[in-house]
Scaffold this active site. Structure first.
Site, PDB file in Angstrom:
ATOM      1  N   GLY A   1       0.802  -1.215   0.000  1.00 12.52           N
ATOM      2  CA  GLY A   1       0.000   0.000   0.000  1.00 12.52           C
ATOM      3  C   GLY A   1       0.836   1.266   0.000  1.00 12.52           C
ATOM      4  O   GLY A   1       0.306   2.365  -0.055  1.00 12.52           O
ATOM      5  N   CYS A   2       2.154   1.137   0.042  1.00 13.39           N
ATOM      6  CA  CYS A   2       3.043   2.305   0.045  1.00 13.39           C
ATOM      7  C   CYS A   2       3.291   2.713  -1.386  1.00 13.39           C
ATOM      8  O   CYS A   2       3.678   1.910  -2.233  1.00 13.39           O
ATOM      9  CB  CYS A   2       4.351   1.931   0.747  1.00 13.39           C
ATOM     10  SG  CYS A   2       5.380   3.333   1.151  1.00 13.39           S
ATOM     11  N   VAL A   3       3.056   3.993  -1.679  1.00 15.21           N
ATOM     12  CA  VAL A   3       3.215   4.490  -3.040  1.00 15.21           C
ATOM     13  C   VAL A   3       4.653   4.868  -3.299  1.00 15.21           C
ATOM     14  O   VAL A   3       5.329   5.422  -2.524  1.00 15.21           O
ATOM     15  CB  VAL A   3       2.304   5.716  -3.274  1.00 15.21           C
ATOM     16  CG1 VAL A   3       2.424   6.198  -4.705  1.00 15.21           C
ATOM     17  CG2 VAL A   3       0.879   5.369  -2.959  1.00 15.21           C
TER      18      VAL A   3
END
Length: 104
Positions: A102-104
């Site tokens: 979920g980390c961009v």
């Protein structure tokens, strides 16, 4: 994936520079990785890095920012102060772990 040399260590990295093999990480590599993103490591940084490494080994994935905060008792605001901008991504990078999901 490609191979690069950081502080005399040959390591495999992905296109974003994250180590792809956490077993290639060592504590003497962490300050070099931190310097590459403009950080000087303090005792608090080391506490968090060691937590991330231990948690990753136990859970099989890189802990999220919320997990780091709740499990270590470190306020999210403090995490942003220690790892400015994108703390989850930077903590994982210095710890030699994949980006958290979920980390961009």
């Amino acid at each position: 994936m490609s191979t690069t040399t950081i502080a005399g260590h040959e390591v495999e990295v992905n296109e974003e520079g994250f180590l792809t093999r956490p077993d290639q990480w060592s504590e003497d590599l962490a300050p070099e990785l931190a310097a590459l993103i403009g950080l000087d490591l303090t005792d608090k940084h080391w506490e968090l890095i060691r937590f991330l490494r231990t948690d990753h080994a136990a859970m099989g994935e890189t802990p999220t920012l919320r997990r780091v905060s709740t499990q270590t008792g470190t306020p999210v605001k403090e995490l942003f102060g220690l790892f400015p901008g994108k703390p989850a991504k930077k903590m994982a990078y210095v710890s030699g772990l994949p980006k958290p999901k979920g980390c961009v």
